[in-house]
Design a protein around this motif. Structure first.
Motif, PDB file in Angstrom:
ATOM      1  N   GLY A  15       0.786  -1.223   0.000  1.00 15.28           N
ATOM      2  CA  GLY A  15       0.000   0.000   0.000  1.00 15.28           C
ATOM      3  C   GLY A  15       0.820   1.276   0.000  1.00 15.28           C
ATOM      4  N   ILE A  16       1.944   1.264  -0.639  1.00 17.28           N
ATOM      5  CA  ILE A  16       2.794   2.452  -0.693  1.00 17.28           C
ATOM      6  C   ILE A  16       2.166   3.446  -1.657  1.00 17.28           C
ATOM      7  CG2 ILE A  16       5.081   3.337  -1.279  1.00 17.28           C
ATOM      8  CD1 ILE A  16       6.084   0.456  -0.718  1.00 17.28           C
ATOM      9  N   GLU A  17       1.930   4.659  -1.180  1.00 18.26           N
ATOM     10  CA  GLU A  17       1.313   5.674  -2.028  1.00 18.26           C
ATOM     11  C   GLU A  17       2.300   6.734  -2.487  1.00 18.26           C
ATOM     12  OE1 GLU A  17      -2.254   7.165  -0.264  1.00 18.26           O
ATOM     13  OE2 GLU A  17      -3.049   5.172   0.101  1.00 18.26           O
ATOM     14  N   GLU A  18       3.462   6.788  -1.856  1.00 21.20           N
ATOM     15  CA  GLU A  18       4.477   7.759  -2.244  1.00 21.20           C
ATOM     16  C   GLU A  18       5.149   7.309  -3.539  1.00 21.20           C
ATOM     17  OE1 GLU A  18       4.562   6.257   0.859  1.00 21.20           O
ATOM     18  OE2 GLU A  18       3.437   7.854   1.812  1.00 21.20           O
ATOM     19  N   PRO A  19       5.633   8.257  -4.338  1.00 22.98           N
ATOM     20  CA  PRO A  19       6.286   7.872  -5.590  1.00 22.98           C
ATOM     21  C   PRO A  19       7.707   7.338  -5.395  1.00 22.98           C
ATOM     22  CG  PRO A  19       6.275  10.254  -5.368  1.00 22.98           C
ATOM     23  CD  PRO A  19       5.473   9.711  -4.220  1.00 22.98           C
ATOM     24  N   PHE A  20       8.210   7.347  -4.163  1.00 24.48           N
ATOM     25  CA  PHE A  20       9.567   6.914  -3.883  1.00 24.48           C
ATOM     26  C   PHE A  20       9.543   6.005  -2.667  1.00 24.48           C
ATOM     27  CE2 PHE A  20      13.790   7.505  -1.986  1.00 24.48           C
ATOM     28  CZ  PHE A  20      14.593   7.250  -3.077  1.00 24.48           C
ATOM     29  N   PHE A  21      10.241   4.886  -2.733  1.00 19.11           N
ATOM     30  CA  PHE A  21      10.280   3.943  -1.620  1.00 19.11           C
ATOM     31  C   PHE A  21      11.705   3.469  -1.412  1.00 19.11           C
ATOM     32  CE2 PHE A  21      10.135  -0.550  -0.203  1.00 19.11           C
ATOM     33  CZ  PHE A  21       9.596  -0.345   1.062  1.00 19.11           C
ATOM     34  N   VAL A  22      12.189   3.488  -0.173  1.00 21.07           N
ATOM     35  CA  VAL A  22      13.516   2.994   0.164  1.00 21.07           C
ATOM     36  C   VAL A  22      13.354   1.599   0.753  1.00 21.07           C
ATOM     37  CG1 VAL A  22      15.555   3.335   1.601  1.00 21.07           C
ATOM     38  CG2 VAL A  22      14.395   5.312   0.589  1.00 21.07           C
ATOM     39  N   PHE A  23      13.992   0.655   0.116  1.00 19.33           N
ATOM     40  CA  PHE A  23      13.954  -0.733   0.586  1.00 19.33           C
ATOM     41  C   PHE A  23      15.098  -0.949   1.563  1.00 19.33           C
ATOM     42  CE2 PHE A  23      15.311  -5.188  -0.029  1.00 19.33           C
ATOM     43  CZ  PHE A  23      14.174  -5.805   0.472  1.00 19.33           C
ATOM     44  N   GLU A  24      14.794  -1.240   2.801  1.00 17.33           N
ATOM     45  CA  GLU A  24      15.802  -1.402   3.855  1.00 17.33           C
ATOM     46  C   GLU A  24      16.190  -2.877   3.954  1.00 17.33           C
ATOM     47  OE1 GLU A  24      18.514  -0.992   5.957  1.00 17.33           O
ATOM     48  OE2 GLU A  24      17.479   0.921   6.069  1.00 17.33           O
ATOM     49  N   SER A  25      17.428  -3.185   3.579  1.00 14.05           N
ATOM     50  CA  SER A  25      17.857  -4.589   3.576  1.00 14.05           C
ATOM     51  C   SER A  25      18.782  -4.941   4.744  1.00 14.05           C
ATOM     52  CB  SER A  25      18.575  -4.906   2.259  1.00 14.05           C
ATOM     53  OG  SER A  25      19.770  -4.159   2.165  1.00 14.05           O
ATOM     54  N   ARG A  26      19.098  -4.001   5.615  1.00 11.15           N
ATOM     55  CA  ARG A  26      20.051  -4.279   6.693  1.00 11.15           C
ATOM     56  C   ARG A  26      19.560  -5.299   7.702  1.00 11.15           C
ATOM     57  NH1 ARG A  26      21.710   1.691   8.397  1.00 11.15           N
ATOM     58  NH2 ARG A  26      19.495   1.922   8.047  1.00 11.15           N
ATOM     59  N   THR A  27      18.257  -5.553   7.737  1.00 12.76           N
ATOM     60  CA  THR A  27      17.735  -6.520   8.703  1.00 12.76           C
ATOM     61  C   THR A  27      17.512  -7.903   8.086  1.00 12.76           C
ATOM     62  OG1 THR A  27      15.465  -5.854   8.230  1.00 12.76           O
ATOM     63  CG2 THR A  27      16.599  -4.710  10.028  1.00 12.76           C
ATOM     64  N   LEU A  28      17.800  -8.056   6.804  1.00 13.13           N
ATOM     65  CA  LEU A  28      17.609  -9.340   6.133  1.00 13.13           C
ATOM     66  C   LEU A  28      18.790 -10.270   6.363  1.00 13.13           C
ATOM     67  CD1 LEU A  28      16.233  -8.150   2.678  1.00 13.13           C
ATOM     68  CD2 LEU A  28      14.944  -9.276   4.498  1.00 13.13           C
ATOM     69  N   ARG A  32      20.876 -14.559  -1.274  1.00 11.69           N
ATOM     70  CA  ARG A  32      20.470 -13.909  -2.526  1.00 11.69           C
ATOM     71  C   ARG A  32      18.940 -13.883  -2.565  1.00 11.69           C
ATOM     72  NH1 ARG A  32      23.812 -13.623  -6.974  1.00 11.69           N
ATOM     73  NH2 ARG A  32      22.335 -14.718  -8.294  1.00 11.69           N
ATOM     74  N   TYR A  33      18.390 -12.814  -3.146  1.00 10.95           N
ATOM     75  CA  TYR A  33      16.941 -12.606  -3.182  1.00 10.95           C
ATOM     76  C   TYR A  33      16.484 -12.199  -4.577  1.00 10.95           C
ATOM     77  CZ  TYR A  33      17.047 -12.307   1.937  1.00 10.95           C
ATOM     78  OH  TYR A  33      17.199 -12.576   3.273  1.00 10.95           O
ATOM     79  N   SER A  34      15.214 -12.489  -4.835  1.00  7.63           N
ATOM     80  CA  SER A  34      14.489 -11.906  -5.959  1.00  7.63           C
ATOM     81  C   SER A  34      13.510 -10.905  -5.364  1.00  7.63           C
ATOM     82  CB  SER A  34      13.679 -12.959  -6.718  1.00  7.63           C
ATOM     83  OG  SER A  34      14.519 -13.826  -7.414  1.00  7.63           O
ATOM     84  N   LEU A  35      13.190  -9.896  -6.133  1.00 10.51           N
ATOM     85  CA  LEU A  35      12.227  -8.894  -5.691  1.00 10.51           C
ATOM     86  C   LEU A  35      11.231  -8.685  -6.817  1.00 10.51           C
ATOM     87  CD1 LEU A  35      11.539  -6.760  -3.469  1.00 10.51           C
ATOM     88  CD2 LEU A  35      12.893  -5.152  -4.814  1.00 10.51           C
ATOM     89  N   LYS A  36       9.956  -8.712  -6.469  1.00 14.19           N
ATOM     90  CA  LYS A  36       8.903  -8.450  -7.442  1.00 14.19           C
ATOM     91  C   LYS A  36       8.203  -7.159  -7.037  1.00 14.19           C
ATOM     92  CE  LYS A  36       6.126 -11.798  -8.682  1.00 14.19           C
ATOM     93  NZ  LYS A  36       4.999 -12.764  -8.707  1.00 14.19           N
ATOM     94  N   VAL A  37       8.052  -6.261  -7.989  1.00 15.56           N
ATOM     95  CA  VAL A  37       7.357  -5.000  -7.755  1.00 15.56           C
ATOM     96  C   VAL A  37       6.032  -5.064  -8.503  1.00 15.56           C
ATOM     97  CG1 VAL A  37       7.442  -2.495  -8.043  1.00 15.56           C
ATOM     98  CG2 VAL A  37       9.547  -3.764  -7.544  1.00 15.56           C
ATOM     99  N   ILE A  38       4.959  -4.801  -7.782  1.00 20.47           N
ATOM    100  CA  ILE A  38       3.615  -4.793  -8.373  1.00 20.47           C
ATOM    101  C   ILE A  38       3.042  -3.399  -8.196  1.00 20.47           C
ATOM    102  CG2 ILE A  38       1.309  -5.806  -8.345  1.00 20.47           C
ATOM    103  CD1 ILE A  38       2.628  -8.253  -6.920  1.00 20.47           C
ATOM    104  N   VAL A  39       2.687  -2.772  -9.312  1.00 26.50           N
ATOM    105  CA  VAL A  39       2.160  -1.407  -9.285  1.00 26.50           C
ATOM    106  C   VAL A  39       0.724  -1.439  -9.802  1.00 26.50           C
ATOM    107  CG1 VAL A  39       2.449   0.947 -10.133  1.00 26.50           C
ATOM    108  CG2 VAL A  39       4.459  -0.474  -9.674  1.00 26.50           C
ATOM    109  N   ARG A  55       6.916  -6.423 -12.245  1.00 26.76           N
ATOM    110  CA  ARG A  55       8.290  -6.578 -12.726  1.00 26.76           C
ATOM    111  C   ARG A  55       9.086  -7.319 -11.656  1.00 26.76           C
ATOM    112  NH1 ARG A  55       6.256  -5.279 -16.849  1.00 26.76           N
ATOM    113  NH2 ARG A  55       6.760  -3.498 -18.143  1.00 26.76           N
ATOM    114  N   GLU A  56       9.868  -8.296 -12.088  1.00 30.15           N
ATOM    115  CA  GLU A  56      10.724  -9.029 -11.157  1.00 30.15           C
ATOM    116  C   GLU A  56      12.170  -8.611 -11.380  1.00 30.15           C
ATOM    117  OE1 GLU A  56      11.766 -13.634 -10.009  1.00 30.15           O
ATOM    118  OE2 GLU A  56       9.770 -13.175 -10.816  1.00 30.15           O
TER     119      GLU A  56
END
Length: 149
Positions: A15-28, A32-39, A55-56
């Motif tokens: 539910g991100i409504e801002e046009p910019f999002f910072v993905f915080e990975s320091r707690t992961l 190796r990961y895949s990331l899927k973005v759904i807009v 998009r993956e």
């Protein structure tokens, strides 16, 4: 977000409504990961006019762990230290008594490999403070210090 070899997608945010999002990975965990973005543009559009785009991102590595620093030997002339990292030790430097940082001498291995043994030269006598900083390929830093009598 999905770890390599995993079956389930984990939502890092919704539910991100801002046009910019910072993905915080320091707690992961370090894998190796895949990331899927759904807009979705359903807000402000009638049903049937809304669009959904997925998009993956190709696999990427999360590495939050600094190199390990293990003292192997100490003499009046030097400190020998083993550095290791799951990916690669990139560089190391040292300083004595808060002076300028100096490059280390490689005793075994090479920077860019998983393990390297370095030697920190000691000169003079009397109390000294020696600091070592080592870094890996992902920018993680390990710092170790010695107070010598």
């Amino acid at each position: 977000l999905r770890p390599e070899g995993g079956n389930a997608w984990l939502p890092p945010a919704r539910g991100i409504e801002e046009p910019f999002f910072v993905f915080e990975s320091r707690t992961l965990p370090d894998v190796r990961y895949s990331l899927k973005v759904i807009v979705r543009d359903s807000d402000g559009n009638t049903e049937g006019e809304a669009l959904i785009i997925e998009r993956e991102v190709p696999l990427f590595t999360v590495d939050n762990t600094p190199p390990s620093v293990t003292e192997k030997a100490m003499t009046n002339a030097s400190i020998t230290v083993a550095l290791s990292d799951d990916d690669a030790v990139r560089a190391a430097r040292y300083c004595v008594d808060g002076r300028a940082w100096s490059p280390v001498t490689v005793a075994a291995g090479t920077f860019g490999s998983k393990t390297v043994t370095i030697e920190i030269p000691l000169s003079g006598k009397g109390p000294r403070w020696v600091a070592l900083e080592a870094g890996d390929l992902h920018g993680n830093r390990a710092v170790k210090g010695w107070l010598l009598p």
